[in-house]
Design a protein around this motif. Structure first.
Motif, PDB file in Angstrom:
ATOM      1  N   ALA A 135      43.173  27.646  32.198  1.00  0.00           N
ATOM      2  CA  ALA A 135      43.894  27.870  30.931  1.00  0.00           C
ATOM      3  C   ALA A 135      44.669  29.174  30.997  1.00  0.00           C
ATOM      4  O   ALA A 135      45.809  29.266  30.533  1.00  0.00           O
ATOM      5  CB  ALA A 135      42.905  27.895  29.772  1.00  0.00           C
ATOM      6  N   PHE A 136      44.069  30.170  31.599  1.00  0.00           N
ATOM      7  CA  PHE A 136      44.742  31.458  31.740  1.00  0.00           C
ATOM      8  C   PHE A 136      46.021  31.304  32.576  1.00  0.00           C
ATOM      9  O   PHE A 136      47.086  31.814  32.217  1.00  0.00           O
ATOM     10  CB  PHE A 136      43.791  32.452  32.408  1.00  0.00           C
ATOM     11  CG  PHE A 136      44.427  33.767  32.733  1.00  0.00           C
ATOM     12  CD1 PHE A 136      44.575  34.733  31.752  1.00  0.00           C
ATOM     13  CD2 PHE A 136      44.878  34.050  34.008  1.00  0.00           C
ATOM     14  CE1 PHE A 136      45.175  35.949  32.044  1.00  0.00           C
ATOM     15  CE2 PHE A 136      45.475  35.255  34.307  1.00  0.00           C
ATOM     16  CZ  PHE A 136      45.619  36.208  33.327  1.00  0.00           C
ATOM     17  N   LEU A 137      45.872  30.564  33.682  1.00  0.00           N
ATOM     18  CA  LEU A 137      47.051  30.348  34.528  1.00  0.00           C
ATOM     19  C   LEU A 137      48.129  29.586  33.774  1.00  0.00           C
ATOM     20  O   LEU A 137      49.324  29.877  33.900  1.00  0.00           O
ATOM     21  CB  LEU A 137      46.664  29.579  35.795  1.00  0.00           C
ATOM     22  CG  LEU A 137      45.743  30.304  36.772  1.00  0.00           C
ATOM     23  CD1 LEU A 137      45.515  29.448  38.011  1.00  0.00           C
ATOM     24  CD2 LEU A 137      46.339  31.645  37.182  1.00  0.00           C
ATOM     25  N   TYR A 144      33.099  26.100  32.733  1.00  0.00           N
ATOM     26  CA  TYR A 144      33.666  26.999  31.724  1.00  0.00           C
ATOM     27  C   TYR A 144      34.529  28.076  32.393  1.00  0.00           C
ATOM     28  O   TYR A 144      35.643  28.372  31.956  1.00  0.00           O
ATOM     29  CB  TYR A 144      32.544  27.640  30.910  1.00  0.00           C
ATOM     30  CG  TYR A 144      33.031  28.485  29.761  1.00  0.00           C
ATOM     31  CD1 TYR A 144      33.535  27.905  28.605  1.00  0.00           C
ATOM     32  CD2 TYR A 144      32.998  29.880  29.830  1.00  0.00           C
ATOM     33  CE1 TYR A 144      33.993  28.667  27.543  1.00  0.00           C
ATOM     34  CE2 TYR A 144      33.454  30.662  28.779  1.00  0.00           C
ATOM     35  CZ  TYR A 144      33.952  30.048  27.634  1.00  0.00           C
ATOM     36  OH  TYR A 144      34.407  30.808  26.601  1.00  0.00           O
ATOM     37  N   LEU A 156      37.667  26.294  34.082  1.00  0.00           N
ATOM     38  CA  LEU A 156      38.631  25.818  33.071  1.00  0.00           C
ATOM     39  C   LEU A 156      39.280  26.979  32.329  1.00  0.00           C
ATOM     40  O   LEU A 156      40.471  26.926  31.994  1.00  0.00           O
ATOM     41  CB  LEU A 156      37.924  24.879  32.077  1.00  0.00           C
ATOM     42  CG  LEU A 156      37.498  23.524  32.660  1.00  0.00           C
ATOM     43  CD1 LEU A 156      36.621  22.767  31.667  1.00  0.00           C
ATOM     44  CD2 LEU A 156      38.715  22.692  33.009  1.00  0.00           C
ATOM     45  N   SER A 157      38.495  28.034  32.085  1.00  0.00           N
ATOM     46  CA  SER A 157      39.076  29.210  31.428  1.00  0.00           C
ATOM     47  C   SER A 157      40.173  29.814  32.302  1.00  0.00           C
ATOM     48  O   SER A 157      41.222  30.242  31.815  1.00  0.00           O
ATOM     49  CB  SER A 157      38.007  30.272  31.152  1.00  0.00           C
ATOM     50  OG  SER A 157      37.081  29.784  30.227  1.00  0.00           O
ATOM     51  N   TYR A 158      39.896  29.858  33.603  1.00  0.00           N
ATOM     52  CA  TYR A 158      40.890  30.426  34.509  1.00  0.00           C
ATOM     53  C   TYR A 158      42.138  29.539  34.571  1.00  0.00           C
ATOM     54  O   TYR A 158      43.271  30.031  34.585  1.00  0.00           O
ATOM     55  CB  TYR A 158      40.288  30.600  35.908  1.00  0.00           C
ATOM     56  CG  TYR A 158      41.199  31.351  36.846  1.00  0.00           C
ATOM     57  CD1 TYR A 158      41.453  32.708  36.636  1.00  0.00           C
ATOM     58  CD2 TYR A 158      41.819  30.723  37.910  1.00  0.00           C
ATOM     59  CE1 TYR A 158      42.302  33.406  37.470  1.00  0.00           C
ATOM     60  CE2 TYR A 158      42.660  31.416  38.759  1.00  0.00           C
ATOM     61  CZ  TYR A 158      42.909  32.764  38.538  1.00  0.00           C
ATOM     62  OH  TYR A 158      43.753  33.445  39.365  1.00  0.00           O
TER      63      TYR A 158
END
Lengths: 96, 976
Positions: free
Chosen positions: A89-91, A82, A85-87
């Motif tokens: 997505a942020f990138l 999580y 993948l969140s990071y």
């Protein structure tokens, strides 16, 4: 060492602790408290691993130990996935 | 022997881990999709609301803005305008012995790797779709020319190896990369390729191209040339030398395919270079127009919107550009933390010093030239002829024009300049009449630090197409306000200086100065580069006046200093601006600044946060007054009905309107606000971050870059382009246009010069106003950008711009003022960087005092792209200063808790909502919304599919979990 009495570990420790840690870790992970979530999940996993490894020498419910281990491992995977993948997505959003 | 059975714990671990990963992925995807729901819906053209007519009213009643064209007609018209902009904007820089036009039926060899990779636009938000553009070869073949296929194939085949390296638009590369030309060296040309030249030797066409774009400025140094990125590289020089030496060619024609004005001194180094045509970034129609200029069907009539200097990196402004860091950056970082990704570009340690004052572009080159001729101002050894290759306003034609009958008459505070232009050549052509003024540089100016350029463009008109022998009498009206100057140190407002003022017409800025010098009795013997024509000048004497222009003509608001805090001397008293009273002594150096403690304090972003005023009461919210937005269409901004209407909005509705303004304006179904789609960029809405404007079967046009439009010097053409954008927007359901972009060409290396017009504020402002008028006539609202002082890309997210008030007002704000006051621009985009220590979007003197109080602006101010949660661009930082909307699509950004407990903020949100909705209701976004219509929220199709996918994945995970349990139980039973 035949005849040496085995130490008795209740299921609450071998299963309950990792399960509790797993749930807490997932909740913290969802709240973006990644570091405590990972620490908790890792701690739960450690308990699970120790319980599994020591199962032959200690008196404990093997099924409970396995359940705790699997729960803690899943929590670890979830929390780390999580966060990563969140990071990612942020990138991706940054590039966008 | 059977396969060994996997242990339950192993099986369970693997499967549960997989399920955990899938669930994590699902959650992240859902979170991201929901955070960006508005922009996804916009990009997919699946609105989150729909208009429902509750009483069966006819949709035809509510088409407030209608296209004047069918879709097919529109495609043809936009293509014509695109080609016409290039036809009038390309600038013929050199044409020896009538080299151009070549005439029909030519056989050409096209040289340089760029021939197969022409630049149609810059990069970033201003880029356009190149889906339908012709190649250079196709353009020439379309006019009947034959193109050397062997050479063309050679470039195509080696293009992977020698292709241009463009700066990526990756925010993590911020100003760290390099642009590279990577030209194919002469040694790579095979014998077969060289042998092909003879059969295609009517002319060698050499393309000199330089890319540019958003986020990164062009490099001031280059390992390919020993100069800058705008210099000729060694490999390009090698190719030119090869052509010079090859007997197959007796003429080389250079095409300059750049959005920045490059170094072109090398045109003089090769005797075979007989012609040079600057074409800018060409959009869809540009190459066709260029090819027609080769045949003679088109006669170039563009004039340079920027000076071309032999060494643009030596210009006073270029010395203080690029990356500048305070010497005590460690001290700043100790206070605020170091810059890091992803902490969102929150620089406190970067700056740009506008030490050159008003002397950018021709204001520097021509003023120092005049002082050198007049022997004043310590002009030193300044050699104009060795400094400027092509002056501002310069451009050749295939014909010649003569000027006669010059008159300048003063009446009612305005000056009417009249001149007759006659085509004395052999072919038809257009001419640009450029009117320049000279204001006196007086003792008062020297005493109070007011600077005056030797000439300023104060008006222009383009003639119709004049046949040989034909003439046209052109009249240009110059308002007296063009003679005002900003006196920041004594009167602290605009003044008219006492003294002699000149008006002249010149074919370029340099000719204009020479005319005035001739009127002053100077000749070539005094050091002039050529003789001037005193008959083309007029003199007027004006008295000192510190009152007439001390109040706003638009609003009556008193005009006084607003930007003392942005002056370099506010923090560094000993800094000196460039002054024509002492050129040598005040010429800028690369300023190495140390941030004083006061500046370090001022850089604190949170210091500008909106503070709650204990006396404030929250506005009325959520009261159903039954007024739908459509009923306010046409109502004045001050109409009291607005207050009743706004009483209906909840705090969350107002906040979302402000927070989520990225490439759209949010819908508010409860009050009948249908929302609106906003799109980039200045070259057209053919491609955008917010999605490609291609609905209803339309692919919007890629127009030539803004700098080409500027070179056309054609107001009518600018307005027609605006109208075409508005027409396309009607079909594409777009209402907001993130354009025109009106920052100044402060130096030649700024990455987005292709998107901006010129180094001259009047040319920029006049054309921007025309584009705004055109687009807004079709129901669009134009976000003129980037307001203000965002004249470079390096560190753009939050460097500090330091400039004096005179240059801010006379150069950098002037074009915005014209777009607002003359064009009626209804929206503004604030810029990323700081003005002085404060973010432009949180700069109340800029966004409230100047923009609204002085200029009378009542529209919306949106931030620059704010999708990353920029620390210095918080809503609390800008909302009180007059910034209304955040160009943000992420609902997790800029969140403010306890909204209802913040009455001061709620009042600010209400003011912003008023401005935003005033724009929406008077735009094409209301097309289809009748008086009896309602806006109802709908779930877009992509969201429905996402929910279905969620359900499938969750069910699959549940099934997987069940499988693990079943297997464990079954194995247990078997073990027992």
């Amino acid at each position: 060492m035949a005849g040496t009495p085995k130490t008795s570990i209740p299921d609450g420790v071998t299963c309950g602790l990792p399960m509790l840690a797993a749930v807490a870790a997932v909740v913290l992970g969802l709240l973006n408290a990644t570091v405590p979530a990972v620490i908790l999940a890792a701690a739960g996993l450690a308990v699970g691993v120790v319980a599994l490894a020591a199962g032959e020498r200690l008196s404990l419910g093997k099924r409970a130990a396995r359940l705790g281990f699997v729960a803690a491992l899943s929590a670890c995977v979830f929390v780390v996935a999580y966060a990563v993948l969140s990071y990612v997505a942020f990138l991706a959003v940054q590039s966008f | 022997m059977g396969r060994k059975k996997m242990r339950n714990v192993t099986f369970g671990s693997i499967w549960c881990s997989v399920i955990a990963f899938v669930l994590a992925l699902l959650l992240v995807l859902n979170n991201t999709a929901m955070s960006f729901a508005t922009i996804i819906s916009t990009a997919l053209n699946q609105p989150m609301s729909m208009i429902v007519d509750i009483e069966g009213g006819e949709q035809g009643d509510s088409e407030y803005f209608e296209s004047a064209y069918t879709l097919e007609e529109l495609g043809g018209e936009t293509a014509r305008v695109s080609e016409e902009i290039e036809a009038e904007g390309m600038v013929l820089l050199k044409n020896e012995d009538g080299c151009l036009p070549l005439g029909p039926d030519q056989r050409l060899s096209l040289f340089s790797e760029s021939t197969v990779d022409m630049l149609y636009s810059g990069t970033g938000s201003g880029q356009v779709s190149t889906a339908d553009v012709p190649t250079l070869r196709q353009a020439f073949e379309s006019v009947g020319y034959a193109v050397n296929d062997t050479l063309w194939s050679f470039y195509e085949e080696n293009h992977g190896q020698y292709m241009r390296e463009r700066m990526s638009w990756n925010p993590f590369d911020n100003a760290q990369g390099v642009y590279r030309v990577n030209e194919c060296p002469a040694r790579e040309y095979t014998d077969a390729v060289r042998a092909s030249f003879a059969d295609y030797g009517d002319a060698a066409v050499f393309v000199f191209a330089r890319s540019g774009g958003e986020q990164n400025d062009l490099n001031l140094t280059s390992d390919e040339s020993g100069g800058s990125f705008l210099s000729l590289t060694d490999d390009e020089a090698g190719v030119l030398q090869m052509l010079q030496d090859d007997p197959a060619f007796d003429k080389i024609i250079v095409l300059v395919n750049t959005g920045n004005m490059p170094e072109l001194g090398w045109l003089e180094d090769y005797s075979k270079i007989q012609a040079c045509l600057w074409i800018g970034y060409v959009g869809q129609g540009g190459l066709n127009a260029m090819a027609k200029a080769f045949t003679g069907e088109v006669n170039p009539s563009g004039k340079l919107p920027d000076t071309i200097a032999y060494h643009p990196d030596a210009a006073p402004a270029a010395l203080n550009t690029d990356d500048n860091t305070y010497t005590n950056t460690a001290e700043i970082e100790a206070r605020y933390g170091a810059f890091s990704v992803p902490s969102a570009y929150h620089y406190q340690n970067k700056y740009v010093a506008y030490q050159e004052g008003i002397y950018i572009g021709y204001r520097y080159y021509e003023t120092r030239y005049e002082d050198r001729v007049l022997g004043q101002g310590n002009a030193g050894g300044y050699d104009y002829a060795a400094t400027v290759q092509f002056p501002f306003g310069y451009g050749l034609s295939y014909t010649r024009f003569a000027y006669s009958g010059f008159r300048a008459e003063r009446e009612d505070g305005a000056y009417t300049v009249t001149v007759t232009v006659t085509n004395t050549g052999d072919v038809a052509g257009k001419e640009v009449v450029q009117v320049y003024a000279q204001k006196p540089y007086t003792d008062y100016d020297r005493r109070y630090g007011i600077e005056k350029a030797s000439v300023e463009l104060v008006g222009f008109e383009k003639t119709a197409l004049l046949e040989p022998g034909g003439s046209e009498t052109v009249t240009v009206t110059v308002g007296e306000e063009r003679f005002k100057s900003y006196d920041a140190n004594n009167a602290k407002t605009f003044i008219i200086d006492e003294g002699v003022y000149y008006l002249t017409v010149g074919t370029d800025a340099h000719r204009a100065v020479n005319n005035i010098l001739a009127a002053k009795g100077k000749t070539a013997a005094d050091g002039m580069t050529g003789e001037g024509d005193p008959a083309l000048t007029a003199e007027f004497r004006l008295d000192f006046d510190a009152e007439t222009y001390a109040v706003s003509d638009a609003t009556g608001y008193a005009i006084t200093n607003q930007f003392d805090f942005a002056d370099l001397r506010h923090y560094w008293e000993d800094v000196v601006y460039l002054s024509r009273s002492d050129w040598e002594g005040t010429f800028p150096t690369h300023l190495q600044l140390t941030a004083p403690p006061q500046l370090i304090d001022d850089l604190d972003t949170e210091a500008t946060y909106l503070r709650e005023n204990p006396g404030d009461e929250a506005p009325v919210m959520g009261r159903n007054t039954g007024i739908q937005l459509i009923t306010l269409r046409g109502a004045e901004f001050e109409d009291s009905q607005w207050e009743t209407f706004l009483d209906q909005m909840t705090a969350q509705e107002m906040f979302e309107l402000v927070q989520l303004g990225g490439w759209r304006t949010m819908e508010t179904p409860s009050v009948g606000n249908p929302g609106a789609t906003d799109q980039d960029g200045p070259q057209g809405i053919s491609a955008s971050i917010g999605g490609i404007a291609e609905s209803e079967g339309i692919r919007c046009m890629a127009y030539p870059s803004t700098i080409v439009l500027a070179a056309a010097f054609n107001k009518d053409l600018a307005r027609r382009m605006g109208v075409m954008i508005g027409e396309e927007a009607l079909y594409a359901d777009v209402s907001g246009w993130y354009a025109p972009a009106i920052n100044m060409h402060r130096n030649a290396f700024a990455g987005r010069n292709f998107e901006y017009y010129s180094e001259d504020p009047l040319l920029s402002g006049v054309l921007a106003a025309q584009q705004v008028l055109g687009a807004q006539s079709k129901g669009m609202y134009c976000y003129i950008k980037h307001f203000a002082l965002n004249d470079q890309e390096t560190n753009r997210h939050s460097y500090s711009s330091f400039a004096n008030e005179q240059s801010i007002r006379e150069l950098y704000l002037a074009p915005f003022e014209m777009a607002v006051e003359e064009g009626g621009a209804r929206a503004v985009m604030s810029s990323y960087q700081r003005i002085g220590a404060y973010w432009a979007g949180a700069c109340a003197p800029l966004l409230t005092t100047v923009l609204r109080d002085e200029w009378g602006f009542s529209g919306t101010v949106v931030t620059d792209s704010a999708n990353i949660g920029y620390a210095n661009m918080h809503i609390l930082s800008g909302i009180g200063a007059g910034n209304d909307m955040w160009l943000n699509t992420n609902a997790d950004n800029y969140v403010v808790k306890d909204l209802t407990a913040r009455p001061t903020l709620l009042n600010a949100l209400r003011r912003a909502s008023h401005r935003i909705l005033f724009n929406v209701v008077n735009s094409s976004a209301m097309n289809g919304v009748s008086q009896t219509a309602e806006v109802v929220p709908v779930t877009p199709m992509w969201m429905t599919w996402l929910y279905i996918a969620d359900a499938v994945v969750v069910l699959a995970c549940a099934a997987g979990g069940a499988l693990v349990i079943v297997r464990t139980v079954r194995n247990k039973k078997e073990d027992n």
